[in-house]
Write an enzyme that holds these catalytic residues in place. Structure first.
Site, PDB file in Angstrom:
ATOM      1  N   ASP A 493       0.847  -1.044   0.030  1.00  0.00           N
ATOM      2  CA  ASP A 493       0.090  -0.183   0.203  1.00  0.00           C
ATOM      3  C   ASP A 493       0.949   1.123  -0.015  1.00  0.00           C
ATOM      4  O   ASP A 493       2.113   1.048   0.273  1.00  0.00           O
ATOM      5  CB  ASP A 493      -1.006  -0.016   1.262  1.00  0.00           C
ATOM      6  CG  ASP A 493      -1.735   1.139   1.200  1.00  0.00           C
ATOM      7  OD1 ASP A 493      -2.240   1.724   0.180  1.00  0.00           O
ATOM      8  OD2 ASP A 493      -1.882   1.722   2.342  1.00  0.00           O
ATOM      9  N   PHE A 651     -17.240  11.479   3.337  1.00  0.00           N
ATOM     10  CA  PHE A 651     -16.259  10.987   2.308  1.00  0.00           C
ATOM     11  C   PHE A 651     -16.784   9.615   1.939  1.00  0.00           C
ATOM     12  O   PHE A 651     -17.039   8.794   2.877  1.00  0.00           O
ATOM     13  CB  PHE A 651     -14.864  11.258   2.905  1.00  0.00           C
ATOM     14  CG  PHE A 651     -14.148  10.482   1.805  1.00  0.00           C
ATOM     15  CD1 PHE A 651     -13.660  11.464   0.585  1.00  0.00           C
ATOM     16  CD2 PHE A 651     -13.527   9.297   1.930  1.00  0.00           C
ATOM     17  CE1 PHE A 651     -12.745  10.629  -0.344  1.00  0.00           C
ATOM     18  CE2 PHE A 651     -12.860   8.942   1.080  1.00  0.00           C
ATOM     19  CZ  PHE A 651     -12.334   9.452  -0.195  1.00  0.00           C
ATOM     20  N   ASP A 773      -4.655   5.844  -4.460  1.00  0.00           N
ATOM     21  CA  ASP A 773      -4.366   7.370  -4.909  1.00  0.00           C
ATOM     22  C   ASP A 773      -4.194   7.391  -6.268  1.00  0.00           C
ATOM     23  O   ASP A 773      -4.303   6.618  -7.044  1.00  0.00           O
ATOM     24  CB  ASP A 773      -2.868   7.930  -3.970  1.00  0.00           C
ATOM     25  CG  ASP A 773      -3.058   9.151  -3.649  1.00  0.00           C
ATOM     26  OD1 ASP A 773      -3.786  10.057  -4.300  1.00  0.00           O
ATOM     27  OD2 ASP A 773      -1.972   9.669  -2.918  1.00  0.00           O
ATOM     28  N   ASP A 911      -1.339  -0.852   5.833  1.00  0.00           N
ATOM     29  CA  ASP A 911      -1.786  -0.432   7.373  1.00  0.00           C
ATOM     30  C   ASP A 911      -3.155  -0.174   7.761  1.00  0.00           C
ATOM     31  O   ASP A 911      -3.747   0.187   8.592  1.00  0.00           O
ATOM     32  CB  ASP A 911      -0.877   0.733   7.435  1.00  0.00           C
ATOM     33  CG  ASP A 911      -1.508   2.011   6.664  1.00  0.00           C
ATOM     34  OD1 ASP A 911      -2.022   1.838   5.574  1.00  0.00           O
ATOM     35  OD2 ASP A 911      -1.269   3.093   7.454  1.00  0.00           O
ATOM     36  N   GLY A 912      -3.995  -0.270   6.563  1.00  0.00           N
ATOM     37  CA  GLY A 912      -5.475   0.290   6.819  1.00  0.00           C
ATOM     38  C   GLY A 912      -6.557  -0.820   6.551  1.00  0.00           C
ATOM     39  O   GLY A 912      -6.304  -2.100   6.162  1.00  0.00           O
ATOM     40  N   ALA A 913      -7.774  -0.742   7.068  1.00  0.00           N
ATOM     41  CA  ALA A 913      -8.791  -1.655   6.941  1.00  0.00           C
ATOM     42  C   ALA A 913      -8.951  -1.909   5.533  1.00  0.00           C
ATOM     43  O   ALA A 913      -9.667  -3.046   5.044  1.00  0.00           O
ATOM     44  CB  ALA A 913      -9.958  -1.094   7.545  1.00  0.00           C
TER      45      ALA A 913
END
Length: 1237
Positions: A493, A651, A773, A911-913
């Site tokens: 990521d 968002f 991104d 690092d994220g869900a």
């Protein structure tokens, strides 16, 4: 999916093939007869393979008639796993159910028709008839905590869903709560709202452990050893096994208790029974459809629920790993337009309106005295938290070649043992007692298949896990450590993994009259207007405990403009009314009069007919609301530029934007401010407000790794009053926007990133970026961190779906100027005053035409088109793809699966869900987050950098090589000892108990344990360790070493018989005391003892995956200790071991003893030479591989594709239109906009 087969969860991660079965009484009786005849052994096999038991006792049938089902899971590597479940039947009222008898035996005809017995029979049949009607019955089975219900309309079992599917938003808003009876009926279907993690009773765990194949074989071995009076070693194994079982049971129960204590949560909730009647009930009684009240002081959510009214500030760190408070807003309830379809509820699109189970509601905001209400969507194990717990309880099966090949080799050893069994019986029949023949023959089985093999194989993994723990890397699935050693591709990521979590506001680029103005670095120079007001209002910030909290990007943006945010009221009473959040500059003059003007304007917008309109079923007097807002405004002293944030559209990653509806003092209308990805905002903006060089300027910034946020604005019609603002759908207002400008954020690369990427690339491990991104930002980060070398080409893959005018299309475009050599980037910032062409000339990396290396880069939209329309092209793109931008969470998992299908062993670091799916799918998932969501990953690093990746890989390589070495050592030792025993059997002799004890316990066990203490090599190398035992190297090694050891044992046996001092041992004589002392026995035992030491040395390999053997102090100490035992026994006629080794008959001549030691040295030299120069010789291995048909399949598909790409320089066909990169991106967005419209 095969069309003629049935599946449950088709297309999902849990897709399983399902087959139905009905009981066959005849088969059942026959099988149980065989079970009795085999003294329960057949039942034990069926216990290990329950699906075979079901097939042997049942007949296959349709799912509609099934009494039991078998579910088969096949993963990406064709590894199969089976589950068995019994189909249950219940009534919808929850009453007990009695199956209708197939053949009913009528009463004897001599009974009177009107007899009591006959009447009772007919009444019974009548009741059964009504109860067994399909609409009254529920057929279901439970697998992995999920209930699957039979759907008679579709003739299939479907996973039980809540209200999250096939439900309209309007239906949810109409929910008024369930009565007690309705709730009870639904509880029959959904069960108790509890994520119960049961602690397995000790007795059950004990039986499961004891009945495992490993301990069954050990029990067989121990019984045999006790029968053979091999008491000492058998007792040692009993003690070790009992200790191992006790420790295992303790660890399992400790983990279950810890999980239960972490997961279990219960509370009292307030539910609505309709007509504004509320009742407190235990949270376990909740069912989908219940309407609950969210308390104003917050709570821990016990279910998944859609918010109907009011706002909630929620901490979702337990699920996402991000401890940023999130504002949850009410589910939209747009006014339906005749002829238009109703808005369907979608959990992914409406996640910002859903309170998820396991998350903490910090605060609530509500209207007047109304309650903040939510409708329950899912309960129990089908909630988000329940899915998380199921991932822990039922982890993805570890499928690794080494594990599969281990069982195959054990099978080969078992076959060799059978040959030895036959040899023994043939040799000893009629020579010794039958009892001794059986014991001797069965003893060969325990020699050829060492019972300690599984425990020995775990040694390397255990020590690797301990070393990882010291490096703050925790592993919850030790079996994945070996797999990590085979990883040859790693996906990363970007944000928070390769780059820093925090952002810095580089500047803003306003737009005026369709032209970009010069970049503004100091926000004090930003003029008052739309862009400034957008930065002040378009966010989800809130005040918690006196501190401004929210998304880091929003915090940075708001802090930069030096404005103040206020929420009316004290902390504990602030949310007694739903009033706007107010923002204003710190230094604006106070204007109390403006407040009065605002209320006058607002009051005029609300006509008398709309004053009592129902907003989300809450009857609110909006005139009173406005008046209350004015009084609060005067209380706070509203200032001239005060802006009230009236409504927020959160968002959404799928929409790539957020927006707010605001009201400025002295304004006669509401305004809409939107911020999001430049691609999305440009599509929603009016073309006459977008600068002509929009894409060129965007390209300038994104090519340097800046994160760019676009901002737009739109005045709402004056006729739109407060009521309508709260009801309007976001897609009705988020269109035809006026573009305001760009926010430029700098996201710096972590200092540890580049060295790690370089380290992995030096080791020929593919590095891949998969991010949500912007594409150009991702490309810049890929170059800056070294993922793409300065001279490498980047080819942008653009895929277009079919339209009415033309078919689907794929284009390959250079992401740069391919006509010039590489120039180093010198400029540190972009000068917006320069023209695009001038800026590109001096600062952008350009392509060296002589460099033939290229990387593919594509977006999530192109990925979706490629998967659907160009699957063959996608395979080639996967082999060379390096940058995947704008990827949704499910697309990240699809990418990992695609790489795995090509034969890659894939690692994933995130690092994220949104990375959980990919972390769970990858062979080696490494989470940089400590949230509960990290349980999807077998590895979790406490240090949030990618330095953990090479550490995990190096430890995995070390553990894998250690496991290979230990397996070959244990297999070779078993074969060597088998040869020793077979040679001694020839003349009726055997190794004595002290000899077996010394070899098995003191020599083999100690060497195999210390074998794993060797640490990994200091750096990663290009070579990959073997991952399959069925390959030329291991097979050749075992065969050659067995031949060498057999030759030397045979030579020692015959050579000692030729000595003058040799004393003949009388074969097959009566030997009740097991006195086998003889020169042959001594020669065979001593040479084999040397061979066990030799094997430990030659298989304890060092570089390139492990440190040298001399670095392992424990192994060296044990080696010297053992050698101190063996060598004196050979050289000296009287030594300290004579008492222990009473079976050894000393060699009287020193010359022979020296020759014997020389024989051992020759054995060592020959074994070492063969292992180093034959087995490890790549030329020999390649020739063997070419001749061996069983090893040819080791070439993975990605190697063939890579070869095709090298041989075909004409592919990919590059676009020759001459358009710039910005123009291509603009074309892609235009195409997507056409499709969207």
């Amino acid at each position: 999916m095969v069309p003629e087969k049935s599946y449950i969860n088709p297309g999902d991660e849990d897709q399983m093939e399902i087959s139905g079965y009905r009981l066959n009484r005849i088969k059942q009786v026959v099988i149980w007869i065989f079970i009795v005849l085999t003294i329960g052994l057949l039942r034990l096999v069926f216990y290990w393979l329950p699906h075979y038991f079901l097939r042997c006792t049942h007949d296959k049938c349709s799912l509609a008639q099934a009494e039991s089902v078998i579910m088969k899971v096949k993963n990406i590597n064709q590894y199969e796993q089976y589950f068995v479940a019994k189909v249950e039947t219940a009534t919808r009222e929850g009453t007990s159910f009695v199956k209708y008898p197939k053949k009913y035996i009528y009463p004897n005809q001599t009974f009177s028709f009107f007899s009591f017995k006959m009447i009772s029979v007919y009444v019974y049949k009548l009741l059964l008839f009504f109860l067994q009607k399909d609409e009254n019955l529920i057929h279901y089975f439970i697998s992995k905590k999920v209930k699957y219900i039979w759907d008679g309309n579709c003739n299939e079992f479907r996973a039980l869903k809540g209200l999250e599917s096939d439900t309209t938003c309007a239906y949810l808003h109409k929910s008024q709560g369930l009565s007690i009876s309705e709730q009870s009926k639904r509880r029959i279907l959904y069960g108790v709202n509890s994520i119960a993690v049961h602690v397995t009773p000790i007795v059950v765990l004990l039986f499961k452990q004891v009945l495992s194949p490993f301990y069954i074989f050990q029990a067989f071995s121990m019984c045999l050893w006790y029968a053979d009076e091999y008491y000492i070693y058998a007792t040692c194994i009993v003690v070790i096994s009992v200790f191992s079982i006790v420790v295992t049971i303790y660890q399992i129960r400790s983990m279950q208790r810890a999980l239960r204590n972490t997961i279990s949560s219960t509370t009292v909730v307030t539910v609505c029974r309709g007509n504004d009647v509320y009742e407190d009930i235990p949270s376990e009684d909740l069912v989908p459809g219940d309407v609950i009240e969210i308390p104003r002081h917050g709570c821990m959510m016990q279910c998944d629920a859609a918010l109907l009214g009011g706002n909630c500030i929620v901490n979702e760190s337990s699920l996402t790993g991000e401890s940023v408070p999130i504002t949850k807003t009410p589910l939209p309830n747009p006014m339906t337009v005749p002829g238009q379809p109703e808005l369907m509820f979608d959990l992914s699109n409406h996640s910002r309106h859903v309170l998820f189970s396991g998350t903490q509601v910090i605060q609530t905001r509500f209207y007047g005295n109304q309650k903040v209400r939510a409708v329950v969507l899912r309960t129990g194990f089908i909630t988000s938290k329940g899915n998380l717990v199921r991932a822990i309880l039922y982890p993805k099966p570890v499928d690794f070649k080494f594990n599969r090949d281990t069982y195959k080799f054990i099978g080969v050893l078992a076959c060799i043992a059978v040959l030895g069994f036959i040899y023994t019986i043939t040799l000893m029949v009629r020579k010794i007692k039958s009892r001794h023949i059986i014991v001797r023959a069965l003893d060969l089985v325990t020699i050829a298949v060492p019972p300690a093999l599984p425990a020995a194989l775990a040694v390397g993994v255990v020590f690797a896990q301990q070393r990882l723990k010291k490096s703050a890397i925790f592993c919850i699935s030790p079996s994945n450590i070996n797999i990590s050693g085979a990883v040859n591709a790693v996906c990363f990521d970007k944000t928070g993994t390769l780059t820093e979590d925090g952002l810095e506001l580089q500047g803003v680029v306003p737009v005026s009259k369709k032209r970009f103005e010069p970049e503004i670095r100091n926000m004090n120079d930003l003029s008052k207007g739309g862009l400034l007001y957008a930065m002040a209002t378009c966010h989800s910030l809130t005040i918690i405990d006196g501190e401004l909290m929210g998304d880091p990007l929003d915090l940075i943006m708001f802090d930069a403009i030096n404005w103040k945010l206020e929420e009316p009221g004290q902390e504990e009473t602030r949310f007694d009314m739903m009033v706007p959040t107010i923002v204003h500059p710190f230094n604006s003059p106070v204007m109390h009069q403006g407040s009065t003007e605002m209320v006058n304007n607002d009051s005029s917008l609300i006509n008398h007919e709309s004053c009592n309109l129902s907003l989300n079923n809450l009857c609110v007097d909006f005139s009173f609301l406005i008046s209350k807002f004015v009084s609060l405004s005067c209380e706070f002293g509203l200032q001239g530029e005060d802006i009230g944030i009236v409504r927020q559209f959160p968002f959404s990653s799928s929409l790539q934007r957020m927006s707010v509806i605001v009201r400025t003092l002295n304004s006669s209308n509401f305004d809409l401010y939107v911020k999001g990805s430049p691609e999305m905002i440009s599509q929603l903006s009016q073309l006459d407000s977008l600068p002509d060089d929009f894409h060129e300027v965007l390209t300038q910034y994104t090519q340097y790794g800046y994160r760019v946020i676009a901002v737009a604005w739109k005045p709402l019609p004056a006729k739109l009053n407060y009521v309508k603002v709260q009801r309007i759908a976001r897609d009705q207002v988020e269109r035809e926007l006026i573009f305001l400008g760009l926010l430029i954020m700098e996201n710096k690369i972590k200092p540890e990133t580049s060295p790690v990427i370089n380290n992995l690339q030096q080791a020929d491990i593919r590095t891949i970026m998969v991010t949500g991104d912007n594409m150009l930002t991702a490309l810049c980060v890929a170059r800056d961190c070294g993922m793409v070398d300065k001279g490498d080409r980047i080819i942008l893959v653009q895929a277009y779906p079919p339209t009415e005018l033309k078919a689907e299309e794929i284009e390959f475009v250079y992401a740069g100027d391919s006509q010039k050599k590489v120039e180093e980037v010198i400029t540190s910032q972009v000068n917006i005053n320069l023209s695009y062409q001038a800026c590109i000339k001096g600062t952008v990396i350009e392509i060296d035409e002589d460099n033939k290396r290229f990387h593919f880069a594509l977006t999530g939209k192109s990925w979706a088109v490629l998967r659907q329309y160009f699957p063959d092209q996608l395979l080639k793109i996967l082999v060379r793809g390096t940058v995947f931008a704008r990827m949704a969470p499910d697309q990240k998992a699809q990418l990992v699966e695609g790489l795995q299908a090509l034969g890659y062993y894939v690692g994933m670091c995130g690092d994220g869900a949104n990375d959980c799916g990919a972390l769970k799918t990858a062979h080696t998932g490494i989470s940089l987050s400590e949230a509960e969501a990290s349980v999807a990953s077998p590895f979790t690093s406490k240090k949030p950098t990618i330095e953990c990746v090479p550490k995990v890989i190096s430890e995995g390589r070390c553990a894998l090589v250690t496991s290979f070495g230990i397996f070959k050592y244990m297999a070779s030792y078993s074969l060597a000892q088998l040869v020793s025993v077979l040679i001694l059997y020839w003349n009726g002799a055997n190794l004595t108990d002290p000899a077996f004890l010394y070899v098995d316990l003191f020599l083999i066990t100690s060497l195999s344990v210390t074998f794993g203490y060797t640490e990994p090599y200091k750096e990663l190398v290009k070579d990959l360790p073997l991952s399959s035992l069925i390959s030329p190297g291991p097979i050749l090694s075992l065969i050659t070493q067995t031949i060498i050891h057999t030759s030397f044992q045979t030579a020692a046996y015959f050579y000692v018989q030729q000595q003058e001092w040799y004393v003949l041992f009388e074969p097959f004589k009566e030997n009740e005391d097991d006195d086998y002392s003889s020169h042959e026995n001594s020669a065979v035992f001593l040479i084999s003892a040397y061979q066990y030491i030799i094997l430990a040395i030659i298989y304890s390999k060092g570089k390139p995956f492990r440190k040298t053997i001399f670095s392992n102090c424990k192994f060296n100490f044990k080696f010297l200790n053992i050698f101190w035992f063996v060598d004196p026994s050979t050289l000296f006629s009287k030594c300290h071991l004579k008492t222990f080794f009473q079976f050894i008959k000393q060699f009287p001549v020193i010359d022979y003893r020296l020759i014997f030691v020389g024989l051992a040295v020759a054995n060592f030299v020959i074994s070492l030479v063969f292992e180093m120069f034959i087995v490890d010789n790549l030329v020999v291995i390649k020739k063997c591989k070419a001749q061996c048909s069983c090893c040819k399949h080791d070439d993975y598909e990605y190697t063939h594709i890579e070869k095709e790409l090298k041989e075909d320089p004409s592919w990919p066909p590059l676009d020759q239109s001459g358009l710039g990169l910005a123009q291509y991106i603009q074309r892609l967005e235009s195409t997507n906009q056409v499709i969207l419209n």
